[in-house]
Design a protein around this motif. Structure first.
Motif, mmCIF file in Angstrom:
data_model
loop_
_atom_site.group_PDB
_atom_site.id
_atom_site.type_symbol
_atom_site.label_atom_id
_atom_site.label_comp_id
_atom_site.label_asym_id
_atom_site.label_seq_id
_atom_site.Cartn_x
_atom_site.Cartn_y
_atom_site.Cartn_z
ATOM 1 N N GLY A 61 0.851 -1.348 0.178
ATOM 2 C CA GLY A 61 0.057 0.003 -0.092
ATOM 3 C C GLY A 61 0.687 1.316 -0.012
ATOM 4 O O GLY A 61 1.913 1.319 -0.203
ATOM 5 N N GLN A 64 0.712 5.960 4.823
ATOM 6 C CA GLN A 64 -0.638 6.769 5.335
ATOM 7 C C GLN A 64 -0.033 8.143 5.838
ATOM 8 O O GLN A 64 -0.990 8.816 6.467
ATOM 9 C CB GLN A 64 -1.519 5.873 6.115
ATOM 10 N N ASN A 75 -6.459 5.653 -2.689
ATOM 11 C CA ASN A 75 -5.143 5.299 -1.578
ATOM 12 C C ASN A 75 -5.461 3.951 -1.391
ATOM 13 O O ASN A 75 -6.277 3.425 -0.754
ATOM 14 C CB ASN A 75 -5.611 6.158 -0.261
ATOM 15 N N HIS A 77 -4.415 0.669 0.907
ATOM 16 C CA HIS A 77 -4.066 0.771 2.430
ATOM 17 C C HIS A 77 -2.968 -0.307 2.533
ATOM 18 O O HIS A 77 -2.955 -1.442 1.836
ATOM 19 C CB HIS A 77 -5.222 0.260 3.073
ATOM 20 N N GLU A 81 -4.146 -1.337 7.779
ATOM 21 C CA GLU A 81 -5.097 -0.510 7.627
ATOM 22 C C GLU A 81 -6.285 -1.019 7.153
ATOM 23 O O GLU A 81 -7.247 -0.371 6.944
ATOM 24 C CB GLU A 81 -4.884 0.857 6.812
ATOM 25 N N CYS A 105 -8.673 -0.178 -0.160
ATOM 26 C CA CYS A 105 -8.303 1.230 -1.123
ATOM 27 C C CYS A 105 -9.742 2.065 -1.005
ATOM 28 O O CYS A 105 -10.948 1.691 -0.989
ATOM 29 C CB CYS A 105 -8.302 0.740 -2.637
#
Length: 144
Positions: A61, A64, A75, A77, A81, A105
């Motif tokens: 990912g 963050q 985004n 992850h 997350e 995501c």
């Protein structure tokens, strides 16, 4: 190398090239086999081969704590997350039929998100959109 591995490698290389051309995404290095196994153990799930290949060979990912979405607002992850849609969207998400889906995501700070089905049903690996106004998941694809 199997056909699956060749396809997964090609996909991974193309995706990483695309993300790197944007220049502002902090892409995390691939996860280890132990990290994937730990996620599976803690959540009592098993990743489909394509989803596993993404995390083991492509990336874990986006970071963050930096710019964490691509130019289109997506985004991806890290394993740490990935979570059930109800923990992100609360009552906006219809709990029915998505208890075994996991958000991997999101789009523009959780306007909505992609989730993958990780149970052992015949639909394992399906991708849905969650967090829509209706609360009902929207089918996107049969696999990652």
């Amino acid at each position: 190398m199997t056909d699956f591995n060749k396809t997964a490698d090609k996909f991974c290389n193309e995706l990483l090239t695309y993300w790197r051309t944007e220049g502002n995404i902090a892409i995390l290095p691939p996860a280890s086999e132990d990290e994937v196994l730990e996620f599976e153990r803690l959540n009592n799930v098993h990743f489909p081969d394509d989803f596993r290949a993404f995390f083991l060979n492509c990336a874990n990912g986006f970071d963050q704590f930096s710019i964490c979405c691509d130019e289109n607002g997506f985004n991806f992850h890290p394993l740490s997350e990935i979570c059930n849609p109800s923990s992100v969207f609360g009552s906006v998400v219809t709990v029915e039929n998505i208890t075994s889906h996991y958000v991997f995501c999101n789009y523009f700070d959780f306007s909505w998100a992609f989730a993958i089905l990780l149970n052992e049903s015949s639909r394992k690996g399906e991708i849905v959109i969650v967090g829509t106004k209706t609360g009902a998941p929207v089918f996107v694809a049969k696999k990652f």
